[in-house]
Design a protein around this motif. Structure first.
Motif, PDB file in Angstrom:
ATOM      1  N   SER A  12       0.864  -1.173   0.000  1.00  0.00           N
ATOM      2  CA  SER A  12       0.000   0.000   0.000  1.00  0.00           C
ATOM      3  C   SER A  12       0.901   1.223   0.000  1.00  0.00           C
ATOM      4  O   SER A  12       1.817   1.323   0.822  1.00  0.00           O
ATOM      5  CB  SER A  12      -0.886  -0.010   1.249  1.00  0.00           C
ATOM      6  OG  SER A  12      -1.612   1.195   1.349  1.00  0.00           O
ATOM      7  N   GLY A  14       0.927   5.525   0.020  1.00  0.00           N
ATOM      8  CA  GLY A  14       0.131   6.716   0.289  1.00  0.00           C
ATOM      9  C   GLY A  14       1.007   7.942   0.405  1.00  0.00           C
ATOM     10  O   GLY A  14       2.178   7.853   0.768  1.00  0.00           O
ATOM     11  N   SER A  15       0.410   9.109   0.067  1.00  0.00           N
ATOM     12  CA  SER A  15       1.137  10.377   0.167  1.00  0.00           C
ATOM     13  C   SER A  15       0.139  11.500   0.403  1.00  0.00           C
ATOM     14  O   SER A  15      -0.918  11.542  -0.236  1.00  0.00           O
ATOM     15  CB  SER A  15       1.905  10.641  -1.134  1.00  0.00           C
ATOM     16  OG  SER A  15       2.522  11.919  -1.097  1.00  0.00           O
ATOM     17  N   ASN A  16       0.489  12.425   1.326  1.00  0.00           N
ATOM     18  CA  ASN A  16      -0.347  13.620   1.500  1.00  0.00           C
ATOM     19  C   ASN A  16       0.459  14.903   1.686  1.00  0.00           C
ATOM     20  O   ASN A  16      -0.090  15.925   2.075  1.00  0.00           O
ATOM     21  CB  ASN A  16      -1.381  13.439   2.624  1.00  0.00           C
ATOM     22  CG  ASN A  16      -0.817  13.583   4.016  1.00  0.00           C
ATOM     23  OD1 ASN A  16       0.361  13.340   4.252  1.00  0.00           O
ATOM     24  ND2 ASN A  16      -1.667  13.973   4.946  1.00  0.00           N
ATOM     25  N   ARG A  20       1.886  14.913  -4.341  1.00  0.00           N
ATOM     26  CA  ARG A  20       1.482  13.555  -3.957  1.00  0.00           C
ATOM     27  C   ARG A  20       1.604  12.570  -5.120  1.00  0.00           C
ATOM     28  O   ARG A  20       2.092  11.454  -4.946  1.00  0.00           O
ATOM     29  CB  ARG A  20       0.053  13.561  -3.424  1.00  0.00           C
ATOM     30  CG  ARG A  20      -0.146  14.465  -2.224  1.00  0.00           C
ATOM     31  CD  ARG A  20      -1.598  14.590  -1.816  1.00  0.00           C
ATOM     32  NE  ARG A  20      -2.417  15.086  -2.915  1.00  0.00           N
ATOM     33  CZ  ARG A  20      -3.748  15.058  -2.952  1.00  0.00           C
ATOM     34  NH1 ARG A  20      -4.423  14.558  -1.929  1.00  0.00           N
ATOM     35  NH2 ARG A  20      -4.409  15.527  -3.972  1.00  0.00           N
ATOM     36  N   LEU A  24       4.182   9.254  -5.388  1.00  0.00           N
ATOM     37  CA  LEU A  24       3.783   7.872  -5.681  1.00  0.00           C
ATOM     38  C   LEU A  24       4.540   7.338  -6.889  1.00  0.00           C
ATOM     39  O   LEU A  24       5.023   6.196  -6.875  1.00  0.00           O
ATOM     40  CB  LEU A  24       2.270   7.793  -5.920  1.00  0.00           C
ATOM     41  CG  LEU A  24       1.376   8.085  -4.716  1.00  0.00           C
ATOM     42  CD1 LEU A  24      -0.089   8.066  -5.131  1.00  0.00           C
ATOM     43  CD2 LEU A  24       1.631   7.110  -3.576  1.00  0.00           C
ATOM     44  N   THR A  47      -8.240  10.075  -0.712  1.00  0.00           N
ATOM     45  CA  THR A  47      -8.901   9.553   0.476  1.00  0.00           C
ATOM     46  C   THR A  47      -8.783  10.510   1.649  1.00  0.00           C
ATOM     47  O   THR A  47      -7.854  11.307   1.737  1.00  0.00           O
ATOM     48  CB  THR A  47      -8.291   8.190   0.888  1.00  0.00           C
ATOM     49  OG1 THR A  47      -6.938   8.379   1.287  1.00  0.00           O
ATOM     50  CG2 THR A  47      -8.355   7.179  -0.238  1.00  0.00           C
ATOM     51  N   PHE A  58      -5.116  12.149   1.335  1.00  0.00           N
ATOM     52  CA  PHE A  58      -4.064  11.303   0.780  1.00  0.00           C
ATOM     53  C   PHE A  58      -4.384  10.891  -0.644  1.00  0.00           C
ATOM     54  O   PHE A  58      -5.556  10.839  -1.048  1.00  0.00           O
ATOM     55  CB  PHE A  58      -3.931  10.016   1.608  1.00  0.00           C
ATOM     56  CG  PHE A  58      -3.095  10.156   2.838  1.00  0.00           C
ATOM     57  CD1 PHE A  58      -1.781   9.737   2.852  1.00  0.00           C
ATOM     58  CD2 PHE A  58      -3.631  10.715   3.990  1.00  0.00           C
ATOM     59  CE1 PHE A  58      -1.009   9.867   3.986  1.00  0.00           C
ATOM     60  CE2 PHE A  58      -2.865  10.844   5.134  1.00  0.00           C
ATOM     61  CZ  PHE A  58      -1.548  10.417   5.134  1.00  0.00           C
ATOM     62  N   ASN A  60      -3.735   7.318  -2.526  1.00  0.00           N
ATOM     63  CA  ASN A  60      -3.388   5.943  -2.168  1.00  0.00           C
ATOM     64  C   ASN A  60      -3.507   5.031  -3.377  1.00  0.00           C
ATOM     65  O   ASN A  60      -4.355   5.250  -4.248  1.00  0.00           O
ATOM     66  CB  ASN A  60      -4.318   5.410  -1.071  1.00  0.00           C
ATOM     67  CG  ASN A  60      -4.117   6.094   0.248  1.00  0.00           C
ATOM     68  OD1 ASN A  60      -4.845   7.011   0.595  1.00  0.00           O
ATOM     69  ND2 ASN A  60      -3.125   5.668   0.989  1.00  0.00           N
ATOM     70  N   PHE A 128      -9.151   2.870   2.340  1.00  0.00           N
ATOM     71  CA  PHE A 128      -8.074   3.338   1.464  1.00  0.00           C
ATOM     72  C   PHE A 128      -7.112   2.214   1.084  1.00  0.00           C
ATOM     73  O   PHE A 128      -6.340   2.341   0.137  1.00  0.00           O
ATOM     74  CB  PHE A 128      -7.329   4.542   2.054  1.00  0.00           C
ATOM     75  CG  PHE A 128      -6.454   4.244   3.248  1.00  0.00           C
ATOM     76  CD1 PHE A 128      -5.166   3.757   3.086  1.00  0.00           C
ATOM     77  CD2 PHE A 128      -6.907   4.492   4.534  1.00  0.00           C
ATOM     78  CE1 PHE A 128      -4.343   3.509   4.182  1.00  0.00           C
ATOM     79  CE2 PHE A 128      -6.109   4.260   5.639  1.00  0.00           C
ATOM     80  CZ  PHE A 128      -4.817   3.766   5.461  1.00  0.00           C
ATOM     81  N   VAL A 129      -7.178   1.085   1.786  1.00  0.00           N
ATOM     82  CA  VAL A 129      -6.435  -0.112   1.398  1.00  0.00           C
ATOM     83  C   VAL A 129      -7.344  -1.050   0.605  1.00  0.00           C
ATOM     84  O   VAL A 129      -6.971  -1.537  -0.460  1.00  0.00           O
ATOM     85  CB  VAL A 129      -5.862  -0.844   2.631  1.00  0.00           C
ATOM     86  CG1 VAL A 129      -5.247  -2.180   2.235  1.00  0.00           C
ATOM     87  CG2 VAL A 129      -4.834   0.023   3.339  1.00  0.00           C
TER      88      VAL A 129
END
Length: 168
Positions: A12, A14-16, A20, A24, A47, A58, A60, A128-129
């Motif tokens: 998984s 994610g980035s915020n 972003r 990724l 998300t 985020f 994701n 989000f997963v």
């Protein structure tokens, strides 16, 4: 000499913080270079933050990685190096981050030690997963709960918003 068993694992991402989408993309390139080039990539989802809601949303996604010959702790070491290379600084649990990479599944392995828990202990609680996981592995069975991704998604208590990311 026998060849190492090839693994299927799910990460998984994610980035915020910062760009972003670029975070990724850079992480995916580094995973291709350091773990495996045989990737299936879910859609990217925007998300709501989970755990700490007082931060930006985020992006994701899930990577399904096949044909990796690495062991679980080797993968953990490589993804932690990738996070550091991309500027990840661990300040607070569930806080803002430029990149977060978690091992969700590693074949049907069940592992718990001081460094690593597989399957990820919160997979069934996080849309989000589960939503991006359903893109690449809707029928994958959780080795402990014995439920598919789609069954866990149907039962998921997470009330946060999630939507396909349309890009910039």
């Amino acid at each position: 000499m026998q060849a190492p068993k090839l693994q299927t694992l799910f990460l998984s991402l994610g980035s915020n913080l910062g760009n972003r989408e670029e975070n990724l993309n850079q992480a995916i390139q580094l995973i291709r270079q350091n773990i495996s080039t045989n990737l299936s990539i879910s859609n990217i989802y925007e998300t709501e933050p989970w755990g700490n809601l007082n931060q930006a949303g985020f992006l994701n996604l899930i990577l399904k990685i096949e044909n990796s010959s690495l062991l679980p702790h080797e993968v953990l070491e490589k993804i932690q190096k990738i996070e550091i290379e991309l500027g990840r600084v661990r300040v607070e649990k569930w806080g803002e981050r430029c990149i977060d990479i978690d091992i969700i599944y590693f074949n049907d392995l069940v592992l718990e030690d001081t460094q690593l828990v597989i399957p990820h202990p919160f997979v069934q609680e996080r849309k989000f997963v589960l939503v991006p996981l359903a893109d690449v592995a809707p029928d994958w069975v959780h080795p402990v709960l014995q439920k598919t991704t789609l069954q866990m998604l149907q039962d998921c208590p997470d009330g946060g918003w999630i939507k396909v990311y349309a890009g910039l």
